[in-house]
Design a protein around this motif. Structure first.
Motif, PDB file in Angstrom:
ATOM      1  N   LEU A  64       0.835  -1.209   0.000  1.00  0.00           N
ATOM      2  CA  LEU A  64       0.000   0.000   0.000  1.00  0.00           C
ATOM      3  C   LEU A  64       0.866   1.254   0.000  1.00  0.00           C
ATOM      4  CD1 LEU A  64      -2.684  -0.878   2.713  1.00  0.00           C
ATOM      5  CD2 LEU A  64      -2.749  -1.354   0.258  1.00  0.00           C
ATOM      6  N   ASP A  65       0.299   2.367  -0.448  1.00  0.00           N
ATOM      7  CA  ASP A  65       0.957   3.668  -0.310  1.00  0.00           C
ATOM      8  C   ASP A  65       0.569   4.233   1.056  1.00  0.00           C
ATOM      9  OD1 ASP A  65       1.972   6.164  -0.385  1.00  0.00           O
ATOM     10  OD2 ASP A  65       0.852   6.850  -2.151  1.00  0.00           O
ATOM     11  N   PHE A  66       1.494   4.150   2.003  1.00  0.00           N
ATOM     12  CA  PHE A  66       1.196   4.557   3.383  1.00  0.00           C
ATOM     13  C   PHE A  66       1.215   6.063   3.570  1.00  0.00           C
ATOM     14  CE2 PHE A  66       0.748   0.770   5.958  1.00  0.00           C
ATOM     15  CZ  PHE A  66       1.085  -0.200   5.028  1.00  0.00           C
ATOM     16  N   ASP A  67       1.871   6.769   2.653  1.00  0.00           N
ATOM     17  CA  ASP A  67       2.088   8.199   2.872  1.00  0.00           C
ATOM     18  C   ASP A  67       1.341   9.050   1.868  1.00  0.00           C
ATOM     19  OD1 ASP A  67       3.844   7.827   5.075  1.00  0.00           O
ATOM     20  OD2 ASP A  67       5.296   7.026   3.627  1.00  0.00           O
ATOM     21  N   ASN A  68       0.236   8.547   1.383  1.00  0.00           N
ATOM     22  CA  ASN A  68      -0.588   9.352   0.488  1.00  0.00           C
ATOM     23  C   ASN A  68      -0.945  10.658   1.192  1.00  0.00           C
ATOM     24  OD1 ASN A  68      -3.568  10.133  -0.399  1.00  0.00           O
ATOM     25  ND2 ASN A  68      -2.549   9.126  -2.099  1.00  0.00           N
ATOM     26  N   VAL A  87     -13.225   4.438  -9.501  1.00  0.00           N
ATOM     27  CA  VAL A  87     -12.697   3.215  -8.884  1.00  0.00           C
ATOM     28  C   VAL A  87     -11.215   3.051  -9.239  1.00  0.00           C
ATOM     29  CG1 VAL A  87     -12.827   0.688  -8.905  1.00  0.00           C
ATOM     30  CG2 VAL A  87     -14.919   2.045  -8.757  1.00  0.00           C
ATOM     31  N   MET A  88     -10.873   3.292 -10.496  1.00  0.00           N
ATOM     32  CA  MET A  88      -9.463   3.147 -10.912  1.00  0.00           C
ATOM     33  C   MET A  88      -8.578   4.160 -10.179  1.00  0.00           C
ATOM     34  SD  MET A  88      -9.765   0.663 -12.910  1.00  0.00           S
ATOM     35  CE  MET A  88     -11.244  -0.122 -13.539  1.00  0.00           C
ATOM     36  N   THR A 102      -4.612   5.203  -5.948  1.00  0.00           N
ATOM     37  CA  THR A 102      -4.250   5.950  -4.741  1.00  0.00           C
ATOM     38  C   THR A 102      -3.772   5.000  -3.659  1.00  0.00           C
ATOM     39  OG1 THR A 102      -5.903   7.618  -5.263  1.00  0.00           O
ATOM     40  CG2 THR A 102      -5.190   7.507  -2.973  1.00  0.00           C
ATOM     41  N   LEU A 103      -4.470   3.895  -3.526  1.00  0.00           N
ATOM     42  CA  LEU A 103      -4.163   2.953  -2.447  1.00  0.00           C
ATOM     43  C   LEU A 103      -2.988   2.041  -2.800  1.00  0.00           C
ATOM     44  CD1 LEU A 103      -5.205   1.941   0.336  1.00  0.00           C
ATOM     45  CD2 LEU A 103      -6.451   0.192  -0.931  1.00  0.00           C
ATOM     46  N   VAL A 104      -3.015   1.500  -4.016  1.00  0.00           N
ATOM     47  CA  VAL A 104      -2.004   0.534  -4.453  1.00  0.00           C
ATOM     48  C   VAL A 104      -1.439   1.022  -5.787  1.00  0.00           C
ATOM     49  CG1 VAL A 104      -1.523  -1.902  -4.920  1.00  0.00           C
ATOM     50  CG2 VAL A 104      -3.449  -1.287  -3.459  1.00  0.00           C
ATOM     51  N   PRO A 105      -0.403   1.851  -5.763  1.00  0.00           N
ATOM     52  CA  PRO A 105       0.116   2.405  -7.024  1.00  0.00           C
ATOM     53  C   PRO A 105       0.499   1.323  -8.040  1.00  0.00           C
ATOM     54  CG  PRO A 105       1.015   3.597  -5.152  1.00  0.00           C
ATOM     55  CD  PRO A 105       0.258   2.439  -4.583  1.00  0.00           C
ATOM     56  N   ALA A 164      -1.316  -3.486 -13.842  1.00  0.00           N
ATOM     57  CA  ALA A 164      -2.213  -4.585 -14.206  1.00  0.00           C
ATOM     58  C   ALA A 164      -3.218  -4.104 -15.251  1.00  0.00           C
ATOM     59  CB  ALA A 164      -2.946  -5.080 -12.966  1.00  0.00           C
ATOM     60  N   LYS A 165      -3.668  -5.038 -16.059  1.00  0.00           N
ATOM     61  CA  LYS A 165      -4.689  -4.704 -17.051  1.00  0.00           C
ATOM     62  C   LYS A 165      -6.052  -5.168 -16.540  1.00  0.00           C
ATOM     63  CE  LYS A 165      -1.813  -5.102 -21.194  1.00  0.00           C
ATOM     64  NZ  LYS A 165      -0.552  -5.606 -20.573  1.00  0.00           N
TER      65      LYS A 165
END
Lengths: 89, 417
Positions: free
Chosen positions: B159-163, B314-315, B320-323, B328-329
């Motif tokens: 995850l991106d912890f520092d968004n 959604v994308m 934002t959460l999982v760069p 992935a397609k």
């Protein structure tokens, strides 16, 4: 989906906020619990043509009655809610 | 037909020619004790438990399409018991316990995987709310662990912890939460119900409900009339249309909910992760596809497909959460028809018509409820009184305003859930 605002013309769906069925235009008298229940909660919820209220929130702020086919997302007609209310429809 | 390792090995070595259909394809009889309208997860489990728990054998499930062709065949498969409010809390707790014994009960592999569910939070206020929810879950007898930021990092390092907008403060971990194989649940219940003599009648659309003197007497179908002492409507997004056949109007508005699946990837996401602030949740199927979804499109729809704005949202939330998700397609997406109620909680109740019952209003959370919904609907139909864990889920709560179960605390109005 694009919606024809009677004032601004054909606009992106994202400019509009969806409230729900145009039943909301016929508010019953206070105190009539059954009528209020029907007004707030009970819905015909048709799988075809419906009339619902959209607010052109990011545009002219008009309330619009949108006649739509909810099975195809086709917008059939639109009118200002104030006009619809005045016509008693 | 039993399933076991020896049988699978034998069939594998002989071209899988020995498998036979596991339920009959009967002609509808002219009369049944009970008719269930709707052959989805909830309808099938209702029929199963009517036969199993209440000894009623003369039951038909009538289905417009084929068994499991609705939302049970297409959903994001999450199973959890992390509800907060009395009513929902005990119901979903009961459901999760049934899930935990379901494979043994049905002798069918529903691939129930308790991989753990983590709900993320991003502020002190949200942490307090999640701690409170976790305590409610523990009080109910279920499991919840409050993870701090490092605790989440150990489990979900990707995850991106520092968004900047949504830095991760921690998460509420529900270890018994997870996923299951959605169609296997329908097939398992169908097979089990069939074995106990339930007639599963496919391609049998109901076109009318017969009511005489305020009492239900049967249904009209495209395959002829069927008399019945009791009828249960279990038709999810089509609840309004079927209820209207009996002259009823229900507090349901049908909305669209989209979901997405990526191409198959190596195992990367071990849990179910939910990012409430972005209306985004993610898991990985056993085939490797990332399964993710968001919020409703927020307008009434039966189109079974969504519009692009919510897809874009959604994308964006996913990125934002999982760069890494950006690599992935997306393989496919779909839209399901959700039977939304004003307070966001379901209804299992009698109707104004004697002998006619409804199980509806599952909003976007019906999958995890499949076992308990059937359990409680069967109890209601057989005993004519609500089951203890579903007694609050009435139609009446909307009329009086008492006992509303507004889990999100946003109000009881159609466009709020």
């Amino acid at each position: 989906m694009r919606i024809e605002c009677p004032i601004c013309g054909n606009r992106d769906r994202r400019e509009f906020y969806y409230l729900g069925a145009a039943d909301y235009l016929d508010r019953p008298a206070l105190g009539d619990q059954d009528a209020m229940h029907k007004y707030l909660h009970l819905r015909e919820n048709p799988a075809g043509v419906t009339r619902d209220l959209w607010h052109h929130e990011a545009g002219c702020s008009a309330w619009v009655v949108v006649e739509r086919n909810v099975s195809t997302h086709e917008v059939l007609s639109t009118a200002l809610a104030s006009d619809v209310k005045r016509a008693g429809a | 037909m039993g399933y076991n390792a020896i049988r699978i090995l034998k069939e594998g070595l002989t071209g899988n020619k020995g498998w036979r259909p596991v339920w009959r394809d009967p002609e509808p009889k002219s009369e049944y004790d009970m008719v269930i309208i709707g052959g989805g997860g909830h309808g099938l489990s209702t029929a199963y438990y009517l036969a199993k728990n209440h000894g009623i054998k003369n039951i038909a499930v009538v289905e417009k399409g084929y068994i499991g062709s609705g939302n049970i065949g297409r959903n994001t498969t999450i199973v959890r018991a992390n509800y907060f409010l009395p009513g929902n809390s005990e119901f979903y707790s009961h459901s999760l316990k049934l899930w935990e014994g379901l494979e043994q009960e049905l002798n069918y592999n529903v691939m129930h995987s308790q991989r753990g569910l983590i709900n993320l939070f991003h502020s002190d206020g949200q942490r307090d709310a999640f701690a409170r929810r976790g305590n409610m879950m523990c009080n109910q007898g279920d499991d919840a662990i409050l993870l701090d930021r490092e605790g989440v990092r150990e489990e979900l390092p990707y995850l991106d912890f520092d968004n900047v907008r949504f830095p991760i403060y921690g998460g509420l971990f529900h270890p018994r939460g997870g996923t299951a194989r959605h169609d296997a649940v329908a097939w398992g219940y169908a097979r089990g119900a069939n074995r106990m003599g339930v007639d599963l009648i496919q391609n049998c659309e109901v076109t009318g409900i017969d009511v005489t003197g305020g009492k239900v007497t049967g249904v009209q179908t495209v395959r002829g009339p069927i008399r019945a002492k009791k009828v249960g409507i279990v038709t999810a997004g089509r609840s309004s249309q079927v209820a209207a056949m009996a002259g009823l109007e229900v507090p349901v508005e049908s909305h669209i909910l989209q979901a997405f699946v990526s191409e198959g990837l190596k195992p990367a996401v071990d849990h179910v992760v939910s990012f409430g602030m972005g209306h985004f949740y993610l898991s990985q199927s056993d085939k490797g596809g990332l399964v993710f979804g968001g919020d409703l499109d927020f307008y009434a729809s039966y189109a079974a497909r969504g519009n692009l704005p919510m897809m874009e949202h959604v994308m964006e939330a996913g990125m934002t959460l999982v760069p890494a998700l950006g690599k992935a397609k997306v393989l496919r997406s779909w839209g399901g028809i959700m039977d939304m109620t004003p307070d966001g909680s379901f209804i299992i109740d009698r109707t104004e018509v004697e002998g006619l019952y409804m199980d509806c209003g599952w909003c976007y959370g019906g999958f995890k409820a499949v076992p308990a919904s059937g359990w409680c609907m069967a109890h209601l139909m057989a005993e004519d009184r609500p089951h203890e864990v579903a007694r609050r889920h009435t139609f009446e709560r909307f009329r009086t305003g008492e006992g509303l179960m507004d889990e999100e605390g946003t109000g009881s109005q159609h466009n709020l859930h």
